[in-house]
Design a protein around this motif. Structure first.
Motif, mmCIF file in Angstrom:
data_model
loop_
_atom_site.group_PDB
_atom_site.id
_atom_site.type_symbol
_atom_site.label_atom_id
_atom_site.label_comp_id
_atom_site.label_asym_id
_atom_site.label_seq_id
_atom_site.Cartn_x
_atom_site.Cartn_y
_atom_site.Cartn_z
ATOM 1 N N ASP A 40 0.839 -0.587 -0.530
ATOM 2 C CA ASP A 40 -0.097 -0.174 0.579
ATOM 3 C C ASP A 40 0.808 1.614 0.528
ATOM 4 O O ASP A 40 0.391 2.018 -0.413
ATOM 5 C CB ASP A 40 -0.845 0.131 1.129
ATOM 6 C CG ASP A 40 -1.968 -0.930 0.952
ATOM 7 O OD1 ASP A 40 -1.929 -1.543 -0.194
ATOM 8 O OD2 ASP A 40 -2.949 -1.147 2.480
ATOM 9 N N GLU A 41 2.020 1.247 1.167
ATOM 10 C CA GLU A 41 2.898 2.535 0.658
ATOM 11 C C GLU A 41 3.019 2.563 0.258
ATOM 12 O O GLU A 41 3.428 3.991 -0.624
ATOM 13 C CB GLU A 41 4.009 2.405 1.828
ATOM 14 C CG GLU A 41 2.921 2.382 3.710
ATOM 15 C CD GLU A 41 4.341 1.716 4.706
ATOM 16 O OE1 GLU A 41 3.829 2.071 5.777
ATOM 17 O OE2 GLU A 41 5.053 1.413 4.556
ATOM 18 N N ILE A 42 3.824 1.874 -1.463
ATOM 19 C CA ILE A 42 4.473 1.679 -2.153
ATOM 20 C C ILE A 42 3.555 2.191 -3.495
ATOM 21 O O ILE A 42 4.391 3.433 -4.038
ATOM 22 C CB ILE A 42 5.117 0.413 -2.826
ATOM 23 C CG1 ILE A 42 6.849 -0.109 -2.008
ATOM 24 C CG2 ILE A 42 6.189 0.530 -3.865
ATOM 25 C CD1 ILE A 42 7.219 -1.093 -2.025
ATOM 26 N N GLU A 43 2.903 1.830 -3.814
ATOM 27 C CA GLU A 43 1.914 2.647 -4.659
ATOM 28 C C GLU A 43 1.247 3.296 -4.695
ATOM 29 O O GLU A 43 1.377 4.037 -5.267
ATOM 30 C CB GLU A 43 0.611 0.370 -4.843
ATOM 31 C CG GLU A 43 1.008 -0.457 -5.112
ATOM 32 C CD GLU A 43 0.193 -1.315 -5.075
ATOM 33 O OE1 GLU A 43 -0.424 -0.964 -4.830
ATOM 34 O OE2 GLU A 43 0.373 -3.192 -5.158
ATOM 35 N N SER A 44 1.238 4.002 -3.171
ATOM 36 C CA SER A 44 1.042 4.829 -2.999
ATOM 37 C C SER A 44 1.484 6.368 -3.262
ATOM 38 O O SER A 44 1.751 7.622 -3.744
ATOM 39 C CB SER A 44 0.126 5.448 -1.547
ATOM 40 O OG SER A 44 0.408 6.167 -1.733
ATOM 41 N N PHE A 45 2.704 6.134 -2.718
ATOM 42 C CA PHE A 45 3.785 6.926 -2.891
ATOM 43 C C PHE A 45 3.855 6.762 -4.084
ATOM 44 O O PHE A 45 4.579 8.367 -5.328
ATOM 45 C CB PHE A 45 5.377 6.349 -2.018
ATOM 46 C CG PHE A 45 5.935 6.885 -2.515
ATOM 47 C CD1 PHE A 45 6.235 8.564 -1.564
ATOM 48 C CD2 PHE A 45 7.605 7.030 -3.248
ATOM 49 C CE1 PHE A 45 8.046 9.186 -1.683
ATOM 50 C CE2 PHE A 45 7.947 8.241 -3.694
ATOM 51 C CZ PHE A 45 8.412 9.074 -2.259
ATOM 52 N N LEU A 46 4.774 5.691 -5.056
ATOM 53 C CA LEU A 46 5.094 5.927 -6.520
ATOM 54 C C LEU A 46 3.740 5.949 -7.554
ATOM 55 O O LEU A 46 3.693 6.751 -8.749
ATOM 56 C CB LEU A 46 5.450 4.319 -7.192
ATOM 57 C CG LEU A 46 6.575 3.837 -5.651
ATOM 58 C CD1 LEU A 46 7.397 3.114 -6.916
ATOM 59 C CD2 LEU A 46 8.059 5.391 -6.172
ATOM 60 N N TYR A 47 2.408 5.399 -7.309
ATOM 61 C CA TYR A 47 1.343 5.571 -8.460
ATOM 62 C C TYR A 47 0.178 6.662 -8.222
ATOM 63 O O TYR A 47 -0.737 6.368 -9.343
ATOM 64 C CB TYR A 47 1.268 3.910 -8.689
ATOM 65 C CG TYR A 47 2.584 3.310 -8.934
ATOM 66 C CD1 TYR A 47 3.553 3.863 -9.889
ATOM 67 C CD2 TYR A 47 2.838 2.041 -8.731
ATOM 68 C CE1 TYR A 47 4.241 2.879 -9.588
ATOM 69 C CE2 TYR A 47 3.933 1.408 -8.637
ATOM 70 C CZ TYR A 47 4.777 1.580 -9.239
ATOM 71 O OH TYR A 47 5.776 1.137 -10.024
ATOM 72 N N ASN A 48 -0.047 7.277 -6.593
ATOM 73 C CA ASN A 48 -1.226 7.198 -7.019
ATOM 74 C C ASN A 48 -0.982 9.067 -6.997
ATOM 75 O O ASN A 48 -0.636 9.304 -6.805
ATOM 76 C CB ASN A 48 -1.297 7.582 -5.693
ATOM 77 C CG ASN A 48 -2.468 8.474 -5.218
ATOM 78 O OD1 ASN A 48 -3.550 8.530 -5.683
ATOM 79 N ND2 ASN A 48 -2.866 8.872 -3.841
ATOM 80 N N ASP A 49 -2.136 9.025 -8.095
ATOM 81 C CA ASP A 49 -1.864 10.508 -8.872
ATOM 82 C C ASP A 49 -3.242 11.570 -8.315
ATOM 83 O O ASP A 49 -3.094 12.577 -9.358
ATOM 84 C CB ASP A 49 -1.743 10.559 -10.673
ATOM 85 C CG ASP A 49 -0.185 10.341 -10.868
ATOM 86 O OD1 ASP A 49 0.711 10.806 -10.047
ATOM 87 O OD2 ASP A 49 -0.150 9.311 -11.531
#
Length: 680
Positions: A40-49
């Protein structure tokens, strides 16, 4: 001197992240180092726009919307009550701009930093009452305005508070108190800036048909400037705001931002969180520091290009004036410290002066903290009052230290890293003593650190590395620009630039040669010689010039490769503790007690070098680390007491001159040596 601290890397976890997301190794390492490790942290950091949580998660948001809609329906006059820093200015511009688009009967008000101070005040409420205001909506302030809200209510004015500061007591009796730090607020993300809370308010006002993407297109430029300016963590929603905002600023159609970009020298450049932080935010802040924040709001709101050019030019002049005021105060502080060096032996440095501009003393405190690696409080005395601002080092709660002195203060506030306070001028000596007693009882004071993400082989510095690092952007609080350690680099050349204001260093290791920029350092201030082996803490940036793209290596900190920063700082602490009369153990005293050979070694070096003009923390290196830093400080003080040298030690440089001597001098007669002998 700062403590050099290299982050611990779990190579196994970093490898797992790299494999799972097919990332460049450097990105996986940085994610692991920064504890961004779950899916969740990685996907939010890298991909949440785009995801921004439901604004109604925030306590009282429904009440705020209800009261504002009532005002809109009835055509009641509304005032957006802001603040004078970049967060408050952008919050004001954002909410006022939105209210205009929905045909609200609205105005805005920014208090003067000098004459009114922070937040709501009764005189301002009176002015708004005279103008017929029936609803005040605060942005970036209000949580501490219980008395002012009650006073406004007595005049028939309702208040809706939107704030992001910590409540310090009973909540104001407003129609709504929208603050994420209320104990009863269940919202998941608590680290919004004031402008972030204002944006969530307009989302709520849009209701069930809210189009967040369109709102971001319209307001993310303001949203990102305030978020960056307030130095909140660039994670989760803040990261979304700034990602959108940087693109929006680059392509802005706001005349004011276009003018500011041009006057800031950013035309044609990629807009990053770094250049927003160091060019746009200071110009917006400058007007507030000098007392006229309305100019900054007007700049962000105007649709007239001539007016935008005029205001932007004024803000740049204000910023230059602010810089000149800072330089003048810093020169005065340097003189004070040279005359009274015991001030910087304290664990918390407290320095006061007459009529120092109160709009810049926070910036000054940050620079004193940076110079000495200790918490610093700068106090300006004006007539019968004194106001101070402080900055801390990571790990020391300066607000706790200030709150422990409440009986000496007329006002105090802040958080662990920054404080503001007021007191009677005659209480300054007692305050200095009491706050340092708190520090003495705190335990070992943390050292100011330069946090290095990882050691880097200079052979790996190339554009591919920069492209990989772009995945980590935008940088800011909670996700700082990566700092890399270049170790055991041989200094090959020193080239002064811009009239000797900056230096270009040529360094090599093995078969790899690089150039690095050392900004705001002259050749006279640079203590190292060609051929020496150095360690550098650096940032990497993209440099575009005449169509050519290269990697720019920017030096954040530099030391000799033989310097053990923790050992040096421990020795400095021993000396300062001794000077303040603290009892030391035998090993600490041994670190300080020099013999005749130690005196002779340092004296010969100073005589052969015709004195010394650099930071005294470099002297152990100059003497091949044969003397501890504490011992050097003792010897210098003894030689000064005996008339062997003239010695002054300032914020960036020292001045040591060897004096002519007639006859023999008894080293043991120096007061500092006698005092050491008594306790050793």
């Amino acid at each position: 001197m700062k403590l050099w601290s290299v982050a611990k890397l779990d190579k196994t976890k970093a490898g797992e992240i790299q494999s799972r997301y097919e990332l460049p190794a450097i990105v996986a390492m940085l994610l692991q180092i920064r504890n961004i490790t779950t899916n969740d942290e990685i996907e939010s950091f890298l991909y949440n726009d785009s995801f921004v949580a439901d604004p109604f998660e925030i306590k009282d948001m429904d009440k705020a919307v209800e009261r504002i809609n009532k005002a809109l329906d009835c055509g009641e006059p509304i005032c957006v009550y802001g603040d004078y820093d970049a967060d408050g200015v952008t919050s004001t511009a954002l909410l006022y701009s939105y209210l205009e688009t929905i045909d609200a009967n609205a105005m805005y008000y920014i208090p003067s930093r000098e004459t009114e101070g922070y937040g709501m005040n009764k005189n301002a409420v009176d002015k708004l009452n005279e103008r017929g205001i029936k609803l005040i909506i605060t942005v970036d302030n209000g949580i501490a305005a219980a008395q002012e809200v009650e006073y406004a209510s007595s005049l028939g004015i309702d208040t809706v508070i939107t704030d992001h500061h910590m409540p310090s007591g009973e909540l104001p009796k407003a129609c709504a108190v929208v603050d994420l730090h209320r104990r009863d607020c269940k919202s998941r993300f608590k680290n919004l800036s004031g402008v972030g809370v204002a944006f969530k308010l307009i989302m709520a006002l849009e209701g069930e048909y809210c189009d967040t993407t369109t709102l971001l297109e319209n307001y993310s430029d303001l949203l990102s400037i305030g978020t960056i300016g307030d130095v909140v963590e660039l994670k989760d929603e803040n990261r979304v705001f700034v990602k959108h905002g940087l693109e929006s600023i680059t392509n802005t159609d706001r005349p004011g931002l276009q003018a500011l970009i041009k006057d800031s020298g950013l035309t044609g450049k990629v807009i990053s969180s770094t250049n927003v932080s160091f060019t746009i935010v200071p110009r917006i802040n400058a007007a507030g520091r000098l007392g006229l924040s309305e100019k900054s709001v007007s700049l962000l709101l105007t649709e007239d290009y001539e007016e935008a050019d005029e205001i932007s030019s004024q803000l740049c002049c204000d910023n230059s004036e602010r810089q000149e005021i800072e330089r003048d105060i810093l020169e005065k502080i340097d003189e004070i410290i040279r005359r009274k060096p015991s001030l910087v032996n304290d664990k918390i440095i407290v320095i006061d002066g007459e009529n120092w501009h109160q709009g810049v003393i926070g910036l000054i405190a940050a620079k004193v903290k940076e110079a000495y690696g200790k918490p610093a409080i700068v106090i300006s005395k004006l007539g019968g009052t004194a106001k101070g601002s402080g900055r801390s080092v990571e790990g020391f709660p300066l607000c706790d230290a200030v709150f422990a002195c409440s009986d000496l203060l007329t006002h105090r506030g802040g958080h662990p890293m920054a404080v503001g306070l007021s007191l009677d001028p005659e209480n300054i000596p007692a305050f200095r003593k009491k706050i340092n007693e708190f520090a003495d009882n705190f335990g070992k004071m943390p050292y100011d650190k330069i946090n290095i993400d990882c050691k880097l082989n200079p052979a790996y510095i190339n554009l591919d590395l920069l492209d990989s690092l772009s995945l980590m952007q935008p940088y800011g609080a909670g996700n700082p620009t990566p700092v890399f350690g270049l170790y055991n680099m041989t200094l090959r050349n020193i080239t002064p630039l811009s009239g000797n204001k900056h230096l270009r260093l040529t360094l090599s290791r093995g078969n790899t040669q690089i150039t690095a920029m050392k900004f705001f350092t002259s050749t006279e201030e640079f203590p190292y010689k060609i051929g020496e082996t150095l360690d550098l803490a650096v940032n990497l940036d993209r440099n575009e010039f005449n169509g050519n793209v290269s990697v720019s290596v920017i030096v954040r900190n530099i030391k000799s490769s033989d310097c053990d920063t923790e050992k040096l700082l421990d020795s400095r602490t021993n000396y300062e503790d001794f000077c303040r009369g603290k009892q030391l153990d035998s090993s600490q005293l041994s670190d300080l007690m020099p013999d005749r050979n130690d005196f002779a070694l340092l004296y010969r070096y100073l005589k052969n070098s015709s004195g010394y003009a650099f930071d005294t923390a470099i002297l152990p290196h100059m003497l091949d680390n044969r003397l501890s830093f504490g011992k050097i400080k003792v010897i210098l003080e003894a030689m000064r007491e005996l008339g062997l040298i003239e010695f002054s030690d300032g914020m960036k440089t020292s001045g040591i001159s060897v004096l002519p001597v007639n006859g023999k001098v008894s080293l043991e007669s120096a007061p500092i040596i006698r005092k050491l002998r008594e306790v050793f």
